[in-house]
Design a protein around this motif. Structure first.
Motif, PDB file in Angstrom:
ATOM      1  N   GLY A  19      65.705  31.381 -44.981  1.00 23.57           N
ATOM      2  CA  GLY A  19      64.627  31.910 -44.155  1.00 23.57           C
ATOM      3  C   GLY A  19      64.942  31.967 -42.671  1.00 23.57           C
ATOM      4  O   GLY A  19      64.053  32.150 -41.848  1.00 23.57           O
ATOM      5  N   ARG A  20      66.220  31.799 -42.330  1.00 21.58           N
ATOM      6  CA  ARG A  20      66.632  31.859 -40.925  1.00 21.58           C
ATOM      7  C   ARG A  20      67.790  32.840 -40.767  1.00 21.58           C
ATOM      8  O   ARG A  20      68.532  33.087 -41.705  1.00 21.58           O
ATOM      9  CB  ARG A  20      67.033  30.466 -40.436  1.00 21.58           C
ATOM     10  N   LEU A  21      67.937  33.360 -39.557  1.00 13.97           N
ATOM     11  CA  LEU A  21      68.940  34.379 -39.241  1.00 13.97           C
ATOM     12  C   LEU A  21      70.055  33.764 -38.413  1.00 13.97           C
ATOM     13  O   LEU A  21      69.799  33.024 -37.458  1.00 13.97           O
ATOM     14  CB  LEU A  21      68.270  35.516 -38.459  1.00 13.97           C
ATOM     15  N   LEU A  22      71.295  34.100 -38.748  1.00 17.83           N
ATOM     16  CA  LEU A  22      72.449  33.616 -38.000  1.00 17.83           C
ATOM     17  C   LEU A  22      72.481  34.254 -36.619  1.00 17.83           C
ATOM     18  O   LEU A  22      72.355  35.475 -36.484  1.00 17.83           O
ATOM     19  CB  LEU A  22      73.740  33.946 -38.753  1.00 17.83           C
ATOM     20  N   ALA A  23      72.661  33.434 -35.600  1.00 14.72           N
ATOM     21  CA  ALA A  23      72.806  33.904 -34.224  1.00 14.72           C
ATOM     22  C   ALA A  23      73.977  33.159 -33.588  1.00 14.72           C
ATOM     23  O   ALA A  23      74.387  32.102 -34.067  1.00 14.72           O
ATOM     24  CB  ALA A  23      71.525  33.660 -33.430  1.00 14.72           C
ATOM     25  N   VAL A  24      74.507  33.739 -32.526  1.00 12.55           N
ATOM     26  CA  VAL A  24      75.659  33.146 -31.840  1.00 12.55           C
ATOM     27  C   VAL A  24      75.402  33.100 -30.339  1.00 12.55           C
ATOM     28  O   VAL A  24      74.625  33.878 -29.802  1.00 12.55           O
ATOM     29  CB  VAL A  24      76.958  33.936 -32.126  1.00 12.55           C
ATOM     30  N   ARG A  25      76.096  32.169 -29.695  1.00 12.27           N
ATOM     31  CA  ARG A  25      76.077  32.117 -28.231  1.00 12.27           C
ATOM     32  C   ARG A  25      77.510  32.330 -27.756  1.00 12.27           C
ATOM     33  O   ARG A  25      78.410  31.584 -28.113  1.00 12.27           O
ATOM     34  CB  ARG A  25      75.553  30.781 -27.716  1.00 12.27           C
ATOM     35  N   SER A  26      77.685  33.370 -26.964  1.00 11.54           N
ATOM     36  CA  SER A  26      78.993  33.638 -26.386  1.00 11.54           C
ATOM     37  C   SER A  26      79.198  32.782 -25.151  1.00 11.54           C
ATOM     38  O   SER A  26      78.233  32.380 -24.496  1.00 11.54           O
ATOM     39  CB  SER A  26      79.122  35.119 -26.002  1.00 11.54           C
ATOM     40  N   ARG A  27      80.433  32.524 -24.845  1.00 17.29           N
ATOM     41  CA  ARG A  27      80.791  31.716 -23.679  1.00 17.29           C
ATOM     42  C   ARG A  27      80.093  32.233 -22.434  1.00 17.29           C
ATOM     43  O   ARG A  27      80.125  33.422 -22.138  1.00 17.29           O
ATOM     44  CB  ARG A  27      82.308  31.778 -23.497  1.00 17.29           C
ATOM     45  N   GLY A  28      79.400  31.324 -21.727  1.00 24.11           N
ATOM     46  CA  GLY A  28      78.751  31.669 -20.473  1.00 24.11           C
ATOM     47  C   GLY A  28      77.398  32.343 -20.594  1.00 24.11           C
ATOM     48  O   GLY A  28      76.803  32.706 -19.585  1.00 24.11           O
ATOM     49  N   ASP A  30      73.284  32.521 -21.698  1.00 25.78           N
ATOM     50  CA  ASP A  30      72.156  31.603 -21.811  1.00 25.78           C
ATOM     51  C   ASP A  30      71.331  31.828 -23.067  1.00 25.78           C
ATOM     52  O   ASP A  30      70.648  30.926 -23.532  1.00 25.78           O
ATOM     53  CB  ASP A  30      71.262  31.683 -20.567  1.00 25.78           C
ATOM     54  N   LEU A  31      71.363  33.039 -23.619  1.00 29.91           N
ATOM     55  CA  LEU A  31      70.580  33.352 -24.812  1.00 29.91           C
ATOM     56  C   LEU A  31      71.495  33.592 -26.003  1.00 29.91           C
ATOM     57  O   LEU A  31      72.693  33.844 -25.852  1.00 29.91           O
ATOM     58  CB  LEU A  31      69.709  34.588 -24.573  1.00 29.91           C
ATOM     59  N   LEU A  32      70.904  33.546 -27.186  1.00 36.92           N
ATOM     60  CA  LEU A  32      71.637  33.819 -28.421  1.00 36.92           C
ATOM     61  C   LEU A  32      71.625  35.314 -28.718  1.00 36.92           C
ATOM     62  O   LEU A  32      70.660  36.018 -28.399  1.00 36.92           O
ATOM     63  CB  LEU A  32      70.994  33.062 -29.586  1.00 36.92           C
ATOM     64  N   TYR A  33      72.674  35.780 -29.354  1.00 39.57           N
ATOM     65  CA  TYR A  33      72.842  37.169 -29.768  1.00 39.57           C
ATOM     66  C   TYR A  33      73.127  37.187 -31.260  1.00 39.57           C
ATOM     67  O   TYR A  33      73.401  36.160 -31.854  1.00 39.57           O
ATOM     68  CB  TYR A  33      74.033  37.799 -29.031  1.00 39.57           C
ATOM     69  N   LEU A  34      73.123  38.365 -31.849  1.00 38.02           N
ATOM     70  CA  LEU A  34      73.562  38.474 -33.235  1.00 38.02           C
ATOM     71  C   LEU A  34      75.062  38.716 -33.246  1.00 38.02           C
ATOM     72  O   LEU A  34      75.602  39.352 -32.340  1.00 38.02           O
ATOM     73  CB  LEU A  34      72.848  39.623 -33.937  1.00 38.02           C
ATOM     74  N   PRO A  35      75.738  38.218 -34.277  1.00 33.45           N
ATOM     75  CA  PRO A  35      77.172  38.484 -34.358  1.00 33.45           C
ATOM     76  C   PRO A  35      77.422  39.981 -34.486  1.00 33.45           C
ATOM     77  O   PRO A  35      76.705  40.688 -35.189  1.00 33.45           O
ATOM     78  CB  PRO A  35      77.609  37.743 -35.615  1.00 33.45           C
ATOM     79  N   GLY A  36      78.439  40.447 -33.796  1.00 34.64           N
ATOM     80  CA  GLY A  36      78.789  41.863 -33.786  1.00 34.64           C
ATOM     81  C   GLY A  36      79.270  42.253 -32.413  1.00 34.64           C
ATOM     82  O   GLY A  36      79.693  41.402 -31.635  1.00 34.64           O
ATOM     83  N   GLY A  37      79.205  43.533 -32.086  1.00 36.08           N
ATOM     84  CA  GLY A  37      79.638  43.968 -30.769  1.00 36.08           C
ATOM     85  C   GLY A  37      79.857  45.457 -30.672  1.00 36.08           C
ATOM     86  O   GLY A  37      79.424  46.226 -31.530  1.00 36.08           O
ATOM     87  N   LYS A  38      80.569  45.828 -29.623  1.00 33.51           N
ATOM     88  CA  LYS A  38      80.817  47.234 -29.328  1.00 33.51           C
ATOM     89  C   LYS A  38      81.949  47.785 -30.196  1.00 33.51           C
ATOM     90  O   LYS A  38      82.889  47.071 -30.524  1.00 33.51           O
ATOM     91  CB  LYS A  38      81.198  47.401 -27.859  1.00 33.51           C
ATOM     92  N   ARG A  39      81.835  49.069 -30.480  1.00 34.40           N
ATOM     93  CA  ARG A  39      82.898  49.765 -31.198  1.00 34.40           C
ATOM     94  C   ARG A  39      84.074  50.017 -30.259  1.00 34.40           C
ATOM     95  O   ARG A  39      83.872  50.280 -29.083  1.00 34.40           O
ATOM     96  CB  ARG A  39      82.410  51.117 -31.703  1.00 34.40           C
ATOM     97  N   GLU A  40      85.261  50.002 -30.809  1.00 30.85           N
ATOM     98  CA  GLU A  40      86.431  50.474 -30.077  1.00 30.85           C
ATOM     99  C   GLU A  40      86.553  51.966 -30.368  1.00 30.85           C
ATOM    100  O   GLU A  40      86.003  52.455 -31.363  1.00 30.85           O
ATOM    101  CB  GLU A  40      87.671  49.705 -30.514  1.00 30.85           C
ATOM    102  N   PRO A  41      87.240  52.718 -29.503  1.00 40.25           N
ATOM    103  CA  PRO A  41      87.351  54.172 -29.713  1.00 40.25           C
ATOM    104  C   PRO A  41      87.825  54.508 -31.136  1.00 40.25           C
ATOM    105  O   PRO A  41      88.790  53.923 -31.629  1.00 40.25           O
ATOM    106  CB  PRO A  41      88.384  54.599 -28.676  1.00 40.25           C
ATOM    107  N   GLY A  42      87.078  55.406 -31.783  1.00 38.94           N
ATOM    108  CA  GLY A  42      87.437  55.879 -33.114  1.00 38.94           C
ATOM    109  C   GLY A  42      86.956  55.007 -34.261  1.00 38.94           C
ATOM    110  O   GLY A  42      87.138  55.372 -35.422  1.00 38.94           O
ATOM    111  N   GLU A  43      86.328  53.851 -33.971  1.00 38.65           N
ATOM    112  CA  GLU A  43      85.872  52.977 -35.049  1.00 38.65           C
ATOM    113  C   GLU A  43      84.547  53.458 -35.626  1.00 38.65           C
ATOM    114  O   GLU A  43      83.648  53.845 -34.884  1.00 38.65           O
ATOM    115  CB  GLU A  43      85.656  51.547 -34.545  1.00 38.65           C
ATOM    116  N   ASP A  44      84.428  53.384 -36.947  1.00 39.35           N
ATOM    117  CA  ASP A  44      83.142  53.623 -37.586  1.00 39.35           C
ATOM    118  C   ASP A  44      82.392  52.290 -37.655  1.00 39.35           C
ATOM    119  O   ASP A  44      82.911  51.251 -37.228  1.00 39.35           O
ATOM    120  CB  ASP A  44      83.325  54.264 -38.961  1.00 39.35           C
ATOM    121  N   ASP A  45      81.180  52.315 -38.186  1.00 41.06           N
ATOM    122  CA  ASP A  45      80.357  51.110 -38.236  1.00 41.06           C
ATOM    123  C   ASP A  45      81.059  49.972 -38.977  1.00 41.06           C
ATOM    124  O   ASP A  45      81.098  48.839 -38.500  1.00 41.06           O
ATOM    125  CB  ASP A  45      79.009  51.397 -38.903  1.00 41.06           C
ATOM    126  N   TRP A  46      81.579  50.271 -40.174  1.00 38.08           N
ATOM    127  CA  TRP A  46      82.230  49.240 -40.980  1.00 38.08           C
ATOM    128  C   TRP A  46      83.418  48.633 -40.240  1.00 38.08           C
ATOM    129  O   TRP A  46      83.560  47.405 -40.171  1.00 38.08           O
ATOM    130  CB  TRP A  46      82.671  49.791 -42.329  1.00 38.08           C
TER     131      TRP A  46
END
Length: 136
Positions: A19-28, A30-46
């Motif tokens: 019943g809880r969602l995984l979240a992460v804190r990146s270095r530096g 203050d708030l939590l984010y969801l794991p993931g990030g920006k695409r690199e050029p040419g990358e699809d979602d997967w």
């Protein structure tokens, strides 16, 4: 006067347990984010999501279980004014042990009552996860 609006296009993994969602804190940060990030050029979602999860959590996502849940849009935290995040959210099973890696210093599971700990886009994704029954 025309305002410059910037939209960051990112992908995120919605992983729920108990019943809880995984979240992460990146270095530096203050708030939590969801794991993931920006695409690199040419990358699809997967490709983008599986790479980001490997880098941040040291696990491998299962391509056969990869499913889109939806897209959220919210103001970007710790970014200049008029910057927004467009976050495509996905689920997938995984292999390995979830551990903080790369730029991630902390992994934790958050309940809906913990939304104040999340960045705005992560709050919107939490709402999306609740709406889709992922935290039941």
């Amino acid at each position: 006067m025309e305002l410059d609006v910037l939209e960051l296009d990112v992908v995120a993994w919605l992983h729920a347990e108990g019943g809880r969602l995984l979240a992460v804190r990146s270095r530096g940060r203050d708030l939590l984010y969801l794991p993931g990030g920006k695409r690199e050029p040419g990358e699809d979602d997967w490709s983008a999501l599986s790479r980001e999860i490997r880098e941040e959590l040291a696990v491998e996502l299962d391509p056969d279980a990869f499913r889109e849940v939806g897209v959220v849009r919210a103001p970007a935290h710790d970014q200049p004014a008029f910057t927004y995040v467009r976050m495509a959210c996905f689920t997938a099973s995984y292999t390995g042990d979830i551990l903080p890696a790369g730029e991630v210093d902390e992994c934790r599971y958050v309940a809906p009552a913990d939304r104040h700990l999340l960045a705005p886009a992560a709050q919107a994704a939490l709402d999306l996860a609740v709406a889709h029954g992922l935290l039941a």
